[in-house]
Design a protein around this motif. Structure first.
Motif, PDB file in Angstrom:
ATOM      1  N   ILE A 115      85.819  73.293  20.904  1.00 30.79           N
ATOM      2  CA  ILE A 115      86.259  74.325  20.212  1.00 30.79           C
ATOM      3  C   ILE A 115      86.787  73.803  19.025  1.00 30.79           C
ATOM      4  O   ILE A 115      87.742  73.236  18.328  1.00 30.79           O
ATOM      5  CB  ILE A 115      87.964  74.738  21.025  1.00 30.79           C
ATOM      6  N   VAL A 116      86.295  74.891  18.079  1.00 29.87           N
ATOM      7  CA  VAL A 116      86.657  74.477  16.377  1.00 29.87           C
ATOM      8  C   VAL A 116      88.199  75.558  15.972  1.00 29.87           C
ATOM      9  O   VAL A 116      88.610  74.045  15.174  1.00 29.87           O
ATOM     10  CB  VAL A 116      85.852  75.412  16.218  1.00 29.87           C
ATOM     11  N   ASN A 117      89.275  76.213  17.002  1.00 23.32           N
ATOM     12  CA  ASN A 117      90.268  76.134  16.547  1.00 23.32           C
ATOM     13  C   ASN A 117      91.432  75.712  17.705  1.00 23.32           C
ATOM     14  O   ASN A 117      92.296  76.982  17.829  1.00 23.32           O
ATOM     15  CB  ASN A 117      90.369  78.120  16.017  1.00 23.32           C
ATOM     16  N   LEU A 118      90.720  74.479  18.252  1.00 22.10           N
ATOM     17  CA  LEU A 118      91.852  74.605  18.496  1.00 22.10           C
ATOM     18  C   LEU A 118      93.268  74.382  18.368  1.00 22.10           C
ATOM     19  O   LEU A 118      94.253  75.033  18.593  1.00 22.10           O
ATOM     20  CB  LEU A 118      91.943  72.704  18.853  1.00 22.10           C
ATOM     21  N   LYS A 119      93.576  74.751  17.398  1.00 22.09           N
ATOM     22  CA  LYS A 119      95.348  73.860  16.895  1.00 22.09           C
ATOM     23  C   LYS A 119      95.721  75.685  16.591  1.00 22.09           C
ATOM     24  O   LYS A 119      96.980  75.532  16.748  1.00 22.09           O
ATOM     25  CB  LYS A 119      95.056  74.047  15.100  1.00 22.09           C
ATOM     26  N   ASP A 120      94.880  76.939  16.515  1.00 20.95           N
ATOM     27  CA  ASP A 120      95.461  78.452  16.205  1.00 20.95           C
ATOM     28  C   ASP A 120      95.302  78.230  18.660  1.00 20.95           C
ATOM     29  O   ASP A 120      96.209  78.917  18.349  1.00 20.95           O
ATOM     30  CB  ASP A 120      94.029  78.864  16.141  1.00 20.95           C
ATOM     31  N   VAL A 121      94.346  77.842  18.602  1.00 17.16           N
ATOM     32  CA  VAL A 121      94.765  78.106  20.396  1.00 17.16           C
ATOM     33  C   VAL A 121      96.152  77.514  20.957  1.00 17.16           C
ATOM     34  O   VAL A 121      97.349  78.357  21.516  1.00 17.16           O
ATOM     35  CB  VAL A 121      93.776  77.616  21.342  1.00 17.16           C
ATOM     36  N   LEU A 122      96.140  76.502  20.737  1.00 14.76           N
ATOM     37  CA  LEU A 122      97.659  75.836  20.671  1.00 14.76           C
ATOM     38  C   LEU A 122      98.479  76.224  20.647  1.00 14.76           C
ATOM     39  O   LEU A 122      99.821  76.585  20.653  1.00 14.76           O
ATOM     40  CB  LEU A 122      97.731  74.015  20.634  1.00 14.76           C
ATOM     41  N   LEU A 123      98.508  76.731  18.852  1.00 18.74           N
ATOM     42  CA  LEU A 123      99.829  77.599  18.526  1.00 18.74           C
ATOM     43  C   LEU A 123      99.991  78.904  19.223  1.00 18.74           C
ATOM     44  O   LEU A 123     101.419  79.422  18.850  1.00 18.74           O
ATOM     45  CB  LEU A 123     100.134  77.658  17.012  1.00 18.74           C
ATOM     46  N   GLY A 124      99.032  79.745  19.571  1.00 20.56           N
ATOM     47  CA  GLY A 124      99.025  80.845  20.201  1.00 20.56           C
ATOM     48  C   GLY A 124      99.881  80.631  21.595  1.00 20.56           C
ATOM     49  O   GLY A 124     100.638  81.207  21.825  1.00 20.56           O
ATOM     50  N   SER A 125      99.262  79.046  21.920  1.00 19.67           N
ATOM     51  CA  SER A 125      99.904  79.103  23.446  1.00 19.67           C
ATOM     52  C   SER A 125     101.543  79.090  23.191  1.00 19.67           C
ATOM     53  O   SER A 125     102.132  79.414  23.914  1.00 19.67           O
ATOM     54  CB  SER A 125      99.169  77.841  24.257  1.00 19.67           C
ATOM     55  N   ILE A 126     101.808  78.282  22.238  1.00 21.22           N
ATOM     56  CA  ILE A 126     103.142  77.979  21.917  1.00 21.22           C
ATOM     57  C   ILE A 126     104.010  79.214  21.578  1.00 21.22           C
ATOM     58  O   ILE A 126     105.236  79.507  22.479  1.00 21.22           O
ATOM     59  CB  ILE A 126     103.456  76.875  21.020  1.00 21.22           C
ATOM     60  N   ALA A 127     103.236  80.670  20.944  1.00 19.20           N
ATOM     61  CA  ALA A 127     103.883  81.532  20.987  1.00 19.20           C
ATOM     62  C   ALA A 127     104.091  82.377  22.313  1.00 19.20           C
ATOM     63  O   ALA A 127     104.849  83.496  22.515  1.00 19.20           O
ATOM     64  CB  ALA A 127     103.250  82.166  19.812  1.00 19.20           C
ATOM     65  N   PHE A 128     102.765  82.469  22.665  1.00 19.78           N
ATOM     66  CA  PHE A 128     103.195  83.273  23.907  1.00 19.78           C
ATOM     67  C   PHE A 128     103.668  82.493  25.213  1.00 19.78           C
ATOM     68  O   PHE A 128     104.482  83.315  25.911  1.00 19.78           O
ATOM     69  CB  PHE A 128     101.076  83.483  25.027  1.00 19.78           C
ATOM     70  N   GLY A 129     103.902  80.964  25.273  1.00 20.52           N
ATOM     71  CA  GLY A 129     104.606  80.688  26.783  1.00 20.52           C
ATOM     72  C   GLY A 129     105.883  81.160  25.491  1.00 20.52           C
ATOM     73  O   GLY A 129     107.315  80.915  26.857  1.00 20.52           O
ATOM     74  N   SER A 130     105.958  79.934  24.593  1.00 21.56           N
ATOM     75  CA  SER A 130     107.510  80.990  24.649  1.00 21.56           C
ATOM     76  C   SER A 130     108.110  82.442  24.770  1.00 21.56           C
ATOM     77  O   SER A 130     109.877  82.737  25.050  1.00 21.56           O
ATOM     78  CB  SER A 130     107.829  80.549  22.827  1.00 21.56           C
ATOM     79  N   THR A 131     107.315  83.598  23.910  1.00 24.36           N
ATOM     80  CA  THR A 131     107.894  85.097  24.318  1.00 24.36           C
ATOM     81  C   THR A 131     107.670  84.895  25.953  1.00 24.36           C
ATOM     82  O   THR A 131     108.922  86.020  26.160  1.00 24.36           O
ATOM     83  CB  THR A 131     106.982  85.850  23.609  1.00 24.36           C
ATOM     84  N   SER A 132     106.337  84.767  26.405  1.00 23.21           N
ATOM     85  CA  SER A 132     106.969  84.721  27.950  1.00 23.21           C
ATOM     86  C   SER A 132     108.528  84.051  28.874  1.00 23.21           C
ATOM     87  O   SER A 132     109.131  85.057  29.551  1.00 23.21           O
ATOM     88  CB  SER A 132     105.851  84.376  28.006  1.00 23.21           C
TER      89      SER A 132
END
Length: 147
Positions: A30-47
């Motif tokens: 996964i080339v952009n794993l850091k971006d995926v992790l940052l996105g899941s932080i944002a997704f999880g927190s918002t949810s």
């Protein structure tokens, strides 16, 4: 019935975790794993925020026709229970994403892969519990519109 619901909610996490350990995903590809992790932080927190607001609105809106319809169908407690489950899984997702993000240093050690497997299982459980809530509301709205 309550034990069965609890077991289903736990299996939302356990089954993806077992599958992740069996198939051994290649996280290093996964080339952009850091971006995926940052996105899941944002997704999880918002949810988490939206779901907490949903729980408080549902519990304080007992004078509304919609809430009375939920009580009449006997689904108000089920929806709140599933919202609480989604909140827990979204919080775990955000927390694991943050931990993995701090541990990500370029090399994928066994402990990091294990953490990523837990992260993947929490991601699956978050999506599945959210999907279940959406389906609940769709079914309820379709029943209400038919009446």
């Amino acid at each position: 019935a309550k034990l069965g619901g609890f077991i289903i909610k736990i299996f939302l996490f356990v089954i993806p975790l077992i599958i992740a350990f069996i198939i051994h995903p290649s996280y290093d590809k996964i080339v952009n794993l850091k971006d995926v992790l940052l996105g899941s932080i944002a997704f999880g927190s918002t949810s988490v925020g939206f779901f907490i607001a949903s729980v408080s609105i549902l519990q304080t809106s007992n004078i509304s026709k919609f809430y009375n319809h939920l009580v009449a169908l006997g689904t108000n407690k089920k929806i709140i229970s599933w919202l609480m489950t989604a909140i827990a899984y979204m919080f775990i997702l955000s927390l694991l994403s943050l931990i993995v993000l701090f541990c990500l240093n370029g090399s994928f050690s066994n402990s990091l892969v294990i953490l990523l497997n837990f992260w993947l299982a929490s991601l699956c459980a978050s999506f599945l519990s959210t999907l279940w809530i959406i389906l609940f509301f769709l079914i309820i709205f379709s029943l209400k519109s038919n009446n």
